[in-house]
Design an enzyme around this catalytic site. Sequence first.
Site, PDB file in Angstrom:
ATOM      1  N   LYS A 114       0.834  -1.212   0.000  1.00 16.66           N
ATOM      2  CA  LYS A 114       0.000   0.000   0.000  1.00 16.66           C
ATOM      3  C   LYS A 114       0.862   1.253   0.000  1.00 16.66           C
ATOM      4  O   LYS A 114       0.551   2.221  -0.676  1.00 16.66           O
ATOM      5  CB  LYS A 114      -0.911   0.009   1.234  1.00 16.66           C
ATOM      6  CG  LYS A 114      -2.327  -0.408   0.928  1.00 16.66           C
ATOM      7  CD  LYS A 114      -3.223   0.010   2.077  1.00 16.66           C
ATOM      8  CE  LYS A 114      -4.657  -0.324   1.807  1.00 16.66           C
ATOM      9  NZ  LYS A 114      -5.521  -0.019   2.934  1.00 16.66           N
ATOM     10  N   LYS A 196      -9.279  -5.548 -13.621  1.00 13.15           N
ATOM     11  CA  LYS A 196     -10.239  -5.677 -12.533  1.00 13.15           C
ATOM     12  C   LYS A 196     -10.862  -4.302 -12.222  1.00 13.15           C
ATOM     13  O   LYS A 196     -10.149  -3.294 -12.208  1.00 13.15           O
ATOM     14  CB  LYS A 196      -9.468  -6.202 -11.305  1.00 13.15           C
ATOM     15  CG  LYS A 196     -10.328  -6.478 -10.127  1.00 13.15           C
ATOM     16  CD  LYS A 196      -9.456  -6.889  -8.962  1.00 13.15           C
ATOM     17  CE  LYS A 196     -10.302  -6.897  -7.711  1.00 13.15           C
ATOM     18  NZ  LYS A 196      -9.590  -6.905  -6.487  1.00 13.15           N
ATOM     19  N   LYS A 199     -11.395   1.494  -8.137  1.00 15.14           N
ATOM     20  CA  LYS A 199     -11.329   2.962  -8.147  1.00 15.14           C
ATOM     21  C   LYS A 199      -9.938   3.430  -8.555  1.00 15.14           C
ATOM     22  O   LYS A 199      -9.787   4.411  -9.243  1.00 15.14           O
ATOM     23  CB  LYS A 199     -11.551   3.607  -6.780  1.00 15.14           C
ATOM     24  CG  LYS A 199     -12.516   3.051  -5.865  1.00 15.14           C
ATOM     25  CD  LYS A 199     -12.610   3.934  -4.617  1.00 15.14           C
ATOM     26  CE  LYS A 199     -11.952   3.313  -3.416  1.00 15.14           C
ATOM     27  NZ  LYS A 199     -12.820   2.421  -2.670  1.00 15.14           N
TER      28      LYS A 199
END
Length: 329
Positions: A114, A196, A199
């Site tokens: 992340k 996929k 957002k």
Amino acid sequence: MNKERVLSGMQSSGKLHLGNLVGALNNWVNLQDKYDCFYFVADWHALTTGYAHPEAIRASTNDLLINYIAAGLDPEKSTIFIQSMVPQHAELHLLLSMITPLGWLERVPTYKEKQENLEDRDLAMYGFLGYPVLMTTDIIIYKATHVPVGIDQMPHLEISREIARRFNHIYKTDFFPDPEGLLTEFPKVPGLDGRKMSKSYDNAVYLSDEPAVVEQKIRQMTTDPARVRRTDKGDPEKSPVYQLHKIFSSKEQLEYVAEGCRTAGIGCIDCKKILIKNIFTYLEPIWKRRAELINDPDRLLDIAKKGSEKAGLIAEETMKAVRRFMGLS
Ligand code: SF4
């Protein structure tokens, strides 16, 4: 007989899209009759990466709650609440952070991933590192026995199981059950570009999109690149449009579209028109409920308050015991 308890939540860090609806929310709706379900809007989680954008979090929390109800979560059947409206989560997070080894958190694969994916944000923060502790809190404060997960999320649940076990081990108890993953096969929902739906790829159809926007997005969606001209034959399996047909269209329509694509009997516009119509049919009841809820903020607040109060009572029961175990009462 007491039903087993399920817990799940989504971060209020953006709008909900068709992939979230088909992949997770519909599953939650189906679980409502079988389990004692707790579904929450994870606004504290959203702060771990979005702490600099409180306005976005506020708007997203509201929109997420609207989507939960619009998609079919029923406040009469499930406990639906906002994480920050149940302050016991913060207390248990603090207490669990006393017993969670730092190395466990640093090894969580998403911690580094992340940070790399969100390079524009400074995530060298204590709260971000402690994200799995907060996630564990959310689950075990309700002594949830099951957490709905996709296969790729199983490792995330493992650290929660380890923290719960560590608590039990240190305080010589079996107070917290081992939360189990409720493995669910989700249909893969492709985004507008074939990757996929997400957002972060900017390839999503959002539940808050106006019908005209949905139509425009599908019209511009990627097709089999072999079909440059109307007369070119294609392979539906190479087209993300066909993957969406698999989710939203009938068996007969699927056969019609596949045959028409292979033989160039239909054009991509014809094919997409069928899909658009089916997505509209699917989304129309959700759009209708969304509009009703947007126009009735008092009802929404009432749902959030009642759900959070109910969750708070159970969380407080857990905390009484935890405080006792940890020498605090
Ligand atoms: S006809 Fe349909 S399935 Fe075939 S390439 Fe065009 S949009 Fe895709």
